[in-house]
Design a protein around this motif. Structure first.
Motif, PDB file in Angstrom:
ATOM      1  N   ARG A   1       2.015   1.869  -3.574  1.00 44.89           N
ATOM      2  CA  ARG A   1       0.894   2.274  -4.413  1.00 44.89           C
ATOM      3  C   ARG A   1       0.522   3.740  -4.163  1.00 44.89           C
ATOM      4  O   ARG A   1       0.271   4.506  -5.109  1.00 44.89           O
ATOM      5  CB  ARG A   1      -0.303   1.368  -4.118  1.00 44.89           C
ATOM      6  CG  ARG A   1      -1.516   1.653  -4.995  1.00 44.89           C
ATOM      7  CD  ARG A   1      -2.595   0.611  -4.812  1.00 44.89           C
ATOM      8  NE  ARG A   1      -3.051   0.531  -3.419  1.00 44.89           N
ATOM      9  CZ  ARG A   1      -2.859  -0.515  -2.623  1.00 44.89           C
ATOM     10  NH1 ARG A   1      -2.207  -1.583  -3.070  1.00 44.89           N
ATOM     11  NH2 ARG A   1      -3.312  -0.513  -1.381  1.00 44.89           N
ATOM     12  N   ASP A   2       0.506   4.153  -2.896  1.00 44.63           N
ATOM     13  CA  ASP A   2       0.110   5.515  -2.555  1.00 44.63           C
ATOM     14  C   ASP A   2       1.147   6.542  -2.992  1.00 44.63           C
ATOM     15  O   ASP A   2       0.811   7.646  -3.437  1.00 44.63           O
ATOM     16  CB  ASP A   2      -0.132   5.606  -1.044  1.00 44.63           C
ATOM     17  CG  ASP A   2      -0.830   6.889  -0.648  1.00 44.63           C
ATOM     18  OD1 ASP A   2      -1.578   7.437  -1.481  1.00 44.63           O
ATOM     19  OD2 ASP A   2      -0.625   7.366   0.480  1.00 44.63           O
TER      20      ASP A   2
ATOM     21  N   GLY B   1      -4.900   2.253   7.446  1.00 45.38           N
ATOM     22  CA  GLY B   1      -3.992   2.644   6.374  1.00 45.38           C
ATOM     23  C   GLY B   1      -2.549   2.695   6.841  1.00 45.38           C
ATOM     24  O   GLY B   1      -2.263   2.756   8.047  1.00 45.38           O
TER      25      GLY B   1
ATOM     26  N   PRO C   1       0.817  -1.222   0.000  1.00 43.51           N
ATOM     27  CA  PRO C   1       0.000   0.000   0.000  1.00 43.51           C
ATOM     28  C   PRO C   1       0.846   1.266   0.000  1.00 43.51           C
ATOM     29  O   PRO C   1       0.453   2.278  -0.595  1.00 43.51           O
ATOM     30  CB  PRO C   1      -0.823  -0.118   1.285  1.00 43.51           C
ATOM     31  CG  PRO C   1      -0.060  -1.049   2.162  1.00 43.51           C
ATOM     32  CD  PRO C   1       0.596  -2.012   1.229  1.00 43.51           C
TER      33      PRO C   1
END
Length: 376
Positions: free
Chosen positions: A24-25, A148, A21
């Motif tokens: 990706r962010d 997150g 993640p």
């Protein structure tokens, strides 16, 4: 101090469980995101070699508090990073904390407790390390799925702030004496043969350990053929065993200091060979890795105790040198293990690990027979 070590190790390895993640962010590859661990290691080496010269005669309590505050800043910078560059800046800051904090750990333990209790104090410090090893990766993965990856990193900030307040209230003032010119140069310590031999033994030990340890997951997945749940259970077993070993190592060192230092790499070498022979048998592998975790996680406590015993007047400089040696050995061991794993498979990787660990045991034997440095 143990709480600070917990937050520090959790901060250092948090990206491992959040790479996908995070990448990706930030719109980068997972390999680029993983460089956040490499850059923290690089800054740890640079800081460990220069912290004594930069800090000068600063009160060591003030220095430790500053490093703890910088850890909180690093967590906030990473959590709020708008792009990859700021993320790497945040990871560089945690590298500075790693190098500075571990360089001062042995000297701090020597200031807080009598000499006979230094191994126990270092074991308590490293208890935070072992605890973080057990829960940091799964906790980071869980928090990442709930709040997150940014929220997971931000959770480390209040832990660092609690450690800051606790240290501020509990640590005594630790002023330093005026140092002669050149005392900040850690490489001057190599003039002591026992220290040079010991550092060579330390580097060989960590190199041998990480030749194997870095590639445990692909070994377990492709040879032992475990599923994700079983893999997590095996790694958790290693972590729990490591916590037990770290707690007990102080008493074992009192029984026979150098025999323990020599015995640990020999036992790990035997385990490495056994893993290459019985890699397909889950019960045997899990048992062997449990014993590996028990002794491998406790080994740094033994070596930090050794450093405190041979350099009672120069533990800060010795600590900086040892941090640099360990970080470089881990990097080199991981690289060697990766090359062997890709070229000729896990068996040659594990045999190479065993050879390096046996060499470390021999070098430790030579260290035990060398005279200790005389006090200046």
């Amino acid at each position: 101090m143990a709480l600070c070590v917990f937050a520090l190790i959790a901060s250092e390895f948090m990206p491992v469980s959040l790479l996908t993640p995070l990448a990706r962010d930030l719109r980068v590859s997972e390999g680029q995101a993983g460089l956040g661990i490499a850059i923290s290691g690089a800054f740890a080496v640079l800081t460990s070699l220069s912290i004594l010269a930069m800090a000068g005669n600063m009160n060591r309590k003030t220095l430790l508090l500053g490093l703890t505050a910088l850890m909180a800043v690093s967590g906030a910078v990473v959590a709020l990073a708008p792009n990859y560059l700021i993320y790497m800046v945040g990871r560089s800051l945690i590298g500075v904390v790693i190098g500075g904090f571990w360089s001062l750990s042995a000297a701090t333990a020597m200031r807080l407790v009598p000499a006979s209790l230094v191994p126990r104090a270092l074991a308590i410090f490293n208890g935070g390390n072992a605890l973080a090893t057990v829960i940091a990766a799964p906790l980071g993965s869980y928090l990442g799925s709930v709040i997150g990856w940014r929220g997971a990193f931000f959770c480390l900030v209040p832990v660092a702030l609690i450690a800051f307040v606790w240290q501020g209230g509990s640590l005594p003032s630790m002023p330093t004496q005026t140092r002669p010119a050149g005392s900040g140069n850690v490489f001057r310590l190599f003039r002591h043969p026992v220290l040079a031999l010991g550092m060579l033994a330390v580097s060989t030990f960590f190199m041998g350990q990480f030749v194997l340890f870095t590639y445990l997951r692909p070994f377990l997945e492709t040879v032992t053929r475990v599923d994700v749940a079983t893999l997590s259970l095996v790694l958790l077993t290693m972590g729990v065993a490591g916590f037990i070993g770290t707690t007990a190592i102080g008493s074992v060192l009192k029984w026979d200091f150098y025999r323990t230092l020599i015995g640990i790499p020999i036992l790990m070498a035997v385990i490495a060979v056994a893993l290459s022979l019985f890699g397909s048998q889950l019960a045997v592998v899990a048992t062997l890795l449990g014993v590996w975790g028990l002794v491998a996680t406790a080994a740094p406590v033994a070596w930090w105790s050794w450093l405190a015993s041979i350099l009672p007047q120069d533990a800060e400089a010795g600590g900086g040198l040892m941090v640099a040696v360990i970080q470089l050995a881990i990097a080199l061991g991981s690289a060697i293990g990766g090359w062997l794993f890709d070229v000729s498979g896990y068996q040659s990787t594990f045999v190479a690990s065993a050879a390096l660990l046996l060499l470390a045991a021999f070098l430790t034997f030579l260290t035990a027979r060398s005279p200790t440095p005389r006090r200046a």
